[in-house]
Design an enzyme around this catalytic site. Structure first.
Site, mmCIF file in Angstrom:
data_model
loop_
_atom_site.group_PDB
_atom_site.id
_atom_site.type_symbol
_atom_site.label_atom_id
_atom_site.label_comp_id
_atom_site.label_asym_id
_atom_site.label_seq_id
_atom_site.Cartn_x
_atom_site.Cartn_y
_atom_site.Cartn_z
ATOM 1 N N GLU A 12 -0.469 5.871 -4.778
ATOM 2 C CA GLU A 12 0.375 4.713 -6.091
ATOM 3 C C GLU A 12 0.636 5.568 -6.855
ATOM 4 O O GLU A 12 0.469 7.149 -7.027
ATOM 5 C CB GLU A 12 -1.323 3.918 -6.248
ATOM 6 N N HIS B 56 -5.058 -2.214 -0.932
ATOM 7 C CA HIS B 56 -6.133 -1.486 -0.322
ATOM 8 C C HIS B 56 -7.699 -2.763 -1.257
ATOM 9 O O HIS B 56 -7.087 -3.178 -2.085
ATOM 10 C CB HIS B 56 -6.447 -0.242 -1.420
#
Length: 288
Positions: free
Chosen positions: A168, A94
């Site tokens: 994550e 990202h």
């Protein structure tokens, strides 16, 4: 003359055998400059060809006997079980985001993070890839990154898969240990989930696949680094030794044989130098 020829040949063969044995002696074996080891390659360093549990030999029932009918059965099933095409898995970290607030909902991309994602989308468009699947972590920063990339590539956004397994986390305690970061509870919570994500997306093609495929996964730094170690059969504990920039591209290819190669690792050379980042800013400071 014949005796001399026979003597010469015998002597030559004897010398060849002697020197062959000498060259096999450990003291004559050439090694890489960084190791003096003369031991055989240890088992843990050998490639596991059935790492994804899809090696055709593990899927087909072994031969019961040597009868022709049984051999034909085995050969036929083996042929049907062998993949014919490669799978390409392209992993995108990202863009830069703000670590503000206690929940994921407040972790939005910065202006620079959005620009990074746009550059990445343009780069993927330039590569001319026809995407078969696009998958994104369901965390806000990955969703926003994927949304920007989808504006640049040719893919129906209604077909995007959002996956909670890709969130994550801390995959496994790193080696060497990091003294200031010891999220033991996170390893137990996140490790199994991240490993499950690896097993879900990393495997050789099914036998019925009729072309090479390209899967785009938009995710997170820790997860991508862990995936790279697992896919290449490096020690998974080494994941924290790797650094990848925001919005970078990592490309892994799984061949029909199950061998895995890496084409890009954290490629971000398409980003302008002032847009390169890899750490999280701690305050709302958008730099474009």
């Amino acid at each position: 003359m014949r005796k001399f020829t026979a003597f010469a040949c015998g002597t030559g063969a004897g010398l060849a055998a002697y020197y062959y044995q000498k060259l096999r002696d450990p003291q004559f074996v050439a090694h890489n400059s960084w190791t003096n080891s003369s031991q055989p390659v240890p088992d843990f360093a050998l490639w596991d060809s059935n790492w994804d549990c899809r090696d055709p030999k593990s899927l087909v029932k072994p031969q019961k006997n040597d009868m022709p009918q049984e051999q034909n059965r085995y050969n036929s099933e083996m042929e049907k079980s062998v993949p014919k095409y490669a799978r390409h898995i392209i992993l995108i970290r990202h863009g830069e985001y703000l670590d503000i607030g206690e929940t994921d909902e407040t972790h939005h991309l910065t202006d620079r993070g959005r620009l990074q994602a746009k550059y990445t989308g343009k780069r993927l468009h330039e590569l001319g890839i026809k995407w078969d699947k696009v998958i994104a972590s369901n965390m806000v920063r990955a969703q926003e990154t994927a949304d920007i990339i989808l504006n640049e590539i040719d893919y129906d956004r209604s077909k995007v898969t959002n996956c909670a397994f890709l969130r994550e986390g801390a995959p496994i305690p790193p080696q060497p240990p990091v003294g200031h970061w010891k999220p033991e509870a996170s390893f137990y919570r996140d490790g199994a989930r991240i490993e499950a994500a690896f097993r879900r997306y990393f495997h050789r093609a099914p036998p019925e696949q009729d072309k090479e495929t390209h899967t785009l996964i938009v995710g997170h730094g820790n997860v991508i680094r862990y995936f790279v170690c697992r896919a290449l059969q490096f020690p998974a504990e080494a994941w924290l030794r790797i650094n990848i920039n925001h919005a970078s591209i990592t490309w892994l290819t799984i061949s029909p044989s199950g061998n895995v190669s890496i084409r890009y690792l954290g490629d971000s050379g398409f980003l302008p130098a002032k847009q390169l980042t890899n750490r999280i800013p701690r305050q709302a400071k958008n730099v474009v």
